[in-house]
Write a protein that holds these residues in place. Structure first.
Motif, PDB file in Angstrom:
ATOM      1  N   VAL A 339      40.338  54.622  41.639  1.00 48.16           N
ATOM      2  CA  VAL A 339      41.743  55.140  42.024  1.00 48.16           C
ATOM      3  C   VAL A 339      42.659  54.636  41.293  1.00 48.16           C
ATOM      4  O   VAL A 339      43.972  54.944  41.419  1.00 48.16           O
ATOM      5  N   ALA A 340      42.513  53.611  40.304  1.00 47.31           N
ATOM      6  CA  ALA A 340      43.844  53.156  39.526  1.00 47.31           C
ATOM      7  C   ALA A 340      44.085  53.842  38.073  1.00 47.31           C
ATOM      8  O   ALA A 340      43.183  54.542  37.619  1.00 47.31           O
ATOM      9  N   ASP A 341      45.179  53.571  37.748  1.00 50.40           N
ATOM     10  CA  ASP A 341      45.637  54.233  36.554  1.00 50.40           C
ATOM     11  C   ASP A 341      44.815  53.611  35.402  1.00 50.40           C
ATOM     12  O   ASP A 341      44.414  54.610  34.230  1.00 50.40           O
ATOM     13  N   GLN A 342      44.667  52.574  35.295  1.00 51.55           N
ATOM     14  CA  GLN A 342      43.829  51.787  34.226  1.00 51.55           C
ATOM     15  C   GLN A 342      42.300  52.071  34.371  1.00 51.55           C
ATOM     16  O   GLN A 342      41.933  51.989  35.370  1.00 51.55           O
ATOM     17  N   PRO A 343      41.818  52.257  33.346  1.00 54.80           N
ATOM     18  CA  PRO A 343      40.256  52.634  33.526  1.00 54.80           C
ATOM     19  C   PRO A 343      39.451  51.347  33.911  1.00 54.80           C
ATOM     20  O   PRO A 343      39.806  50.223  33.882  1.00 54.80           O
ATOM     21  N   LEU A 344      38.402  51.886  34.585  1.00 51.92           N
ATOM     22  CA  LEU A 344      37.208  50.783  34.781  1.00 51.92           C
ATOM     23  C   LEU A 344      36.012  50.900  33.824  1.00 51.92           C
ATOM     24  O   LEU A 344      35.549  52.118  33.394  1.00 51.92           O
ATOM     25  N   THR A 345      35.983  49.712  32.934  1.00 49.84           N
ATOM     26  CA  THR A 345      34.960  49.656  31.833  1.00 49.84           C
ATOM     27  C   THR A 345      33.986  48.871  32.145  1.00 49.84           C
ATOM     28  O   THR A 345      33.871  47.961  32.904  1.00 49.84           O
ATOM     29  N   VAL A 346      32.762  48.985  31.292  1.00 52.09           N
ATOM     30  CA  VAL A 346      31.554  47.996  31.362  1.00 52.09           C
ATOM     31  C   VAL A 346      32.374  46.810  30.627  1.00 52.09           C
ATOM     32  O   VAL A 346      33.064  46.541  29.817  1.00 52.09           O
ATOM     33  N   GLY A 347      31.997  45.734  31.480  1.00 50.91           N
ATOM     34  CA  GLY A 347      32.284  44.424  31.226  1.00 50.91           C
ATOM     35  C   GLY A 347      33.349  43.968  31.717  1.00 50.91           C
ATOM     36  O   GLY A 347      34.251  42.672  31.575  1.00 50.91           O
ATOM     37  N   HIS A 348      34.119  44.887  32.460  1.00 50.46           N
ATOM     38  CA  HIS A 348      35.401  44.707  33.296  1.00 50.46           C
ATOM     39  C   HIS A 348      35.215  43.499  34.203  1.00 50.46           C
ATOM     40  O   HIS A 348      34.290  43.338  35.059  1.00 50.46           O
ATOM     41  N   ARG A 349      36.211  42.400  34.203  1.00 52.61           N
ATOM     42  CA  ARG A 349      36.102  41.504  35.166  1.00 52.61           C
ATOM     43  C   ARG A 349      36.938  41.832  36.291  1.00 52.61           C
ATOM     44  O   ARG A 349      38.006  42.054  35.976  1.00 52.61           O
ATOM     45  N   VAL A 350      36.364  41.572  37.520  1.00 50.20           N
ATOM     46  CA  VAL A 350      37.097  41.881  38.743  1.00 50.20           C
ATOM     47  C   VAL A 350      36.730  41.115  39.882  1.00 50.20           C
ATOM     48  O   VAL A 350      35.969  40.419  39.619  1.00 50.20           O
ATOM     49  N   LEU A 351      37.497  41.341  41.166  1.00 53.17           N
ATOM     50  CA  LEU A 351      37.260  40.729  42.106  1.00 53.17           C
ATOM     51  C   LEU A 351      36.472  41.868  43.248  1.00 53.17           C
ATOM     52  O   LEU A 351      37.231  42.954  43.105  1.00 53.17           O
ATOM     53  N   LEU A 352      35.506  41.351  43.863  1.00 50.73           N
ATOM     54  CA  LEU A 352      34.978  42.266  44.770  1.00 50.73           C
ATOM     55  C   LEU A 352      35.370  41.839  46.351  1.00 50.73           C
ATOM     56  O   LEU A 352      35.012  40.852  46.458  1.00 50.73           O
ATOM     57  N   LYS A 353      35.922  42.856  46.952  1.00 49.94           N
ATOM     58  CA  LYS A 353      36.255  42.412  48.216  1.00 49.94           C
ATOM     59  C   LYS A 353      35.279  43.038  49.289  1.00 49.94           C
ATOM     60  O   LYS A 353      35.334  44.413  49.420  1.00 49.94           O
ATOM     61  N   HIS A 354      34.369  42.397  50.094  1.00 50.88           N
ATOM     62  CA  HIS A 354      33.621  43.145  51.073  1.00 50.88           C
ATOM     63  C   HIS A 354      33.967  42.211  52.066  1.00 50.88           C
ATOM     64  O   HIS A 354      33.689  41.155  52.566  1.00 50.88           O
ATOM     65  N   GLY A 355      34.285  42.784  53.239  1.00 53.32           N
ATOM     66  CA  GLY A 355      34.836  42.283  54.480  1.00 53.32           C
ATOM     67  C   GLY A 355      35.889  41.343  54.300  1.00 53.32           C
ATOM     68  O   GLY A 355      36.907  41.620  53.973  1.00 53.32           O
ATOM     69  N   THR A 356      35.638  40.257  54.683  1.00 53.46           N
ATOM     70  CA  THR A 356      36.664  39.115  54.850  1.00 53.46           C
ATOM     71  C   THR A 356      36.119  38.376  53.613  1.00 53.46           C
ATOM     72  O   THR A 356      36.854  37.071  53.327  1.00 53.46           O
ATOM     73  N   ARG A 357      35.494  38.832  52.653  1.00 51.87           N
ATOM     74  CA  ARG A 357      35.059  37.687  51.790  1.00 51.87           C
ATOM     75  C   ARG A 357      35.310  38.527  50.255  1.00 51.87           C
ATOM     76  O   ARG A 357      35.192  39.452  50.003  1.00 51.87           O
ATOM     77  N   THR A 358      35.724  37.537  49.248  1.00 49.87           N
ATOM     78  CA  THR A 358      36.188  38.063  47.902  1.00 49.87           C
ATOM     79  C   THR A 358      35.552  36.972  46.986  1.00 49.87           C
ATOM     80  O   THR A 358      35.632  36.095  47.040  1.00 49.87           O
ATOM     81  N   VAL A 359      34.913  37.745  46.129  1.00 49.17           N
ATOM     82  CA  VAL A 359      34.353  37.119  45.037  1.00 49.17           C
ATOM     83  C   VAL A 359      34.402  37.742  43.711  1.00 49.17           C
ATOM     84  O   VAL A 359      34.757  38.902  43.457  1.00 49.17           O
ATOM     85  N   LYS A 360      34.237  36.849  42.430  1.00 48.42           N
ATOM     86  CA  LYS A 360      34.215  37.266  41.165  1.00 48.42           C
ATOM     87  C   LYS A 360      33.129  38.110  40.964  1.00 48.42           C
ATOM     88  O   LYS A 360      32.199  37.975  41.395  1.00 48.42           O
ATOM     89  N   ALA A 361      33.185  39.459  40.077  1.00 44.58           N
ATOM     90  CA  ALA A 361      32.235  39.922  39.556  1.00 44.58           C
ATOM     91  C   ALA A 361      32.529  40.686  38.278  1.00 44.58           C
ATOM     92  O   ALA A 361      33.597  40.646  37.752  1.00 44.58           O
ATOM     93  N   ILE A 362      31.457  41.198  37.699  1.00 38.95           N
ATOM     94  CA  ILE A 362      31.648  41.913  36.602  1.00 38.95           C
ATOM     95  C   ILE A 362      30.786  43.096  36.336  1.00 38.95           C
ATOM     96  O   ILE A 362      29.845  43.325  37.024  1.00 38.95           O
ATOM     97  N   VAL A 363      31.424  44.103  36.033  1.00 32.84           N
ATOM     98  CA  VAL A 363      30.937  45.566  35.873  1.00 32.84           C
ATOM     99  C   VAL A 363      29.956  45.585  34.687  1.00 32.84           C
ATOM    100  O   VAL A 363      30.126  45.543  33.794  1.00 32.84           O
TER     101      VAL A 363
END
Length: 451
Positions: A339-363
């Motif tokens: 949904v964002a204007d910037q692309p999601l790429t392989v290797g993208h470092r992101v935060l994953l929010k699941h319920g009330t928990r947020t963790v670091k993640a990599i695509v």
């Protein structure tokens, strides 16, 4: 304030309690008449207040229009009224004698597809509008794909502006056949096609005298009677911990409670529970509901659970029945809508929010992107751009308790967040979807955050 037309008697508390609730979302391309349909629905079902209608009549007269522009009832933002389009999701609550409704009117522009995802994520039904003159177009296919992706159980195809095609049955039949074939291939379980004219009021609330060849329900009649099966009290019990309550006062020296809204299912005193992702176990020693002890609580109540053992629990943990615990994993496979204007790429470092928990993640991989025209899968696109739907593989820094989205729309969903500015990047649904690709190995660039 009073009702605009001859008012029906307001529903009593007892009547409201006896009616069921239907959450539904509308979707359609620009100028398909989406806001007009919603306005017509509210007006003809006598859900518009006098002062609201007077304001619409005043603005319409200032524009030189002979009749009220009912689309103004939902286009609340100044920019929406000036441009004649819907930009943000507009929520409306209304009720009839047979049912209560929460309506999410979502924008039609491609760049606002993210808003449709928001509006449809909790919907039991989606109304997809098509302009009878244009038929099924790419945005129609995108809306059908989003509804299927979010597993909205009921979809209504509203073929609008039938008055502009002389109310011809052949036009309606061709559009209904094409859309039904496409949506069925996506896995939409139930599709109801209705020919309407939102501007003239045909088949919205009252049956149309101009389409005697149509014998199905009006839009409102279908909304009032479609079965709703969102009894989450019988689903897998899940309580995301939002807050740990430990007052440490003289009155409550040893009180330790775990507060949150029950996402699904039922919890009972004496039940064995497991804390995820740690896996520690205990028993429910008590349940506080609005300060009152109860023996049982269910979704969507907000409660505080007291446990028999003093174990380490913090915000972000998930309390579940020990006999019905989901697996924990650091490898997430999901279907996503970017949904964002910037692309999601392989290797993208992101935060994953699941319920009330947020963790670091990599695509770690983007195995495929869905092509909306023919529902084919474009393998290894390398990235997803705004409004793309595709499959992703993600590695998280910590294990997460994940349900399949097919089993739980609440605990099977997540969002990806840009860690630099908090922007929401992607909405994700765990597990198989309508477009599950063949697994393909991809050696992505993952230097840095390698878990």
């Amino acid at each position: 304030m009073t009702s605009a037309t001859e008012p029906t008697e307001p529903l009593s508390v007892e009547q409201l309690s006896a009616t069921t609730l239907l959450r539904f979302a509308t979707a359609g391309s620009v100028d398909d008449g989406k806001s007009t349909l919603v306005g017509r629905l509210l007006h003809d079902s006598k859900s518009v207040l006098t002062d609201q209608l007077e304001a619409v009549e005043r603005v319409s007269a200032d524009r030189g229009q002979d009749t009220p522009d009912l689309a103004l009832l939902t286009d609340g933002l100044r920019a929406e009224r000036e441009q004649g389009i819907t930009i943000d999701v507009a929520y409306r609550y209304f009720a009839t004698a047979r049912r209560r409704f929460i309506l999410a009117d979502t924008p039609g522009h491609v760049q606002y597809t993210r808003n449709m995802v928001t509006g449809a994520s909790t919907a039991d039904l989606a109304v997809v509008l098509v302009d009878a003159r244009n038929g099924v177009i790419e945005q129609t296919r995108r809306h059908a794909a989003v509804a299927a992706l979010l597993r909205v159980p009921h979809v209504v195809l509203a073929v609008n502006k039938m008055d502009l095609v002389d109310y011809r049955e052949s036009v309606f039949a061709a559009i209904a056949e094409e859309f039904t074939a496409y949506a069925s291939e996506l896995g939409v379980p139930e599709i109801t096609a209705i020919p309407i004219s939102a501007l003239a009021g045909d088949n919205v609330v009252e049956p149309s005298a101009n389409m005697d060849w149509y014998g199905g329900p009006t839009v409102l009649e279908h909304l009032e009677t479609v079965p709703v099966s969102h009894d989450l009290a019988h689903c897998h019990a899940r309580l995301p911990v939002q807050y740990v309550i430990r007052p440490q006062t003289a009155e409550h020296p040893d009180y330790r409670g775990y507060a949150g809204q029950i996402a699904a299912g039922t919890f009972r005193v004496g039940e064995s529970v497991t804390v995820l992702p740690s896996g520690r176990t205990s028993k429910v020693a008590g349940i506080d509901l609005l300060g009152t002890p109860v023996d049982i609580a269910w979704t969507p109540q907000s409660v505080t659970l007291l446990l028999a053992d003093d174990i380490d629990i913090s915000r972000g943990d998930l309390l579940v029945p020990s006999k019905d615990a989901p697996p924990t994993t650091q490898d997430v496979e999901a279907t996503v809508c970017h949904v964002a204007d910037q692309p999601l790429t392989v290797g993208h470092r992101v935060l994953l929010k699941h319920g009330t928990r947020t963790v670091k993640a990599i695509v770690k991989d983007i195995p495929s992107r869905l092509t909306l025209d023919d529902l084919s899968l474009h393998p290894h696109p390398g990235r997803l751009v705004a409004n793309d739907i595709g499959r992703v593989k993600i590695r998280t820094a910590e294990p997460l308790p994940l349900d399949s989205y097919a089993d739980s729309r609440r605990t099977g969903a997540f969002i990806l967040i840009d860690p630099s500015d908090g922007t929401t990047l992607t909405a994700g649904m765990v597990g198989e979807s309508f477009a599950a690709p063949q697994p393909v190995k991809n050696e992505g660039d993952d230097d840095g955050w390698d878990f």
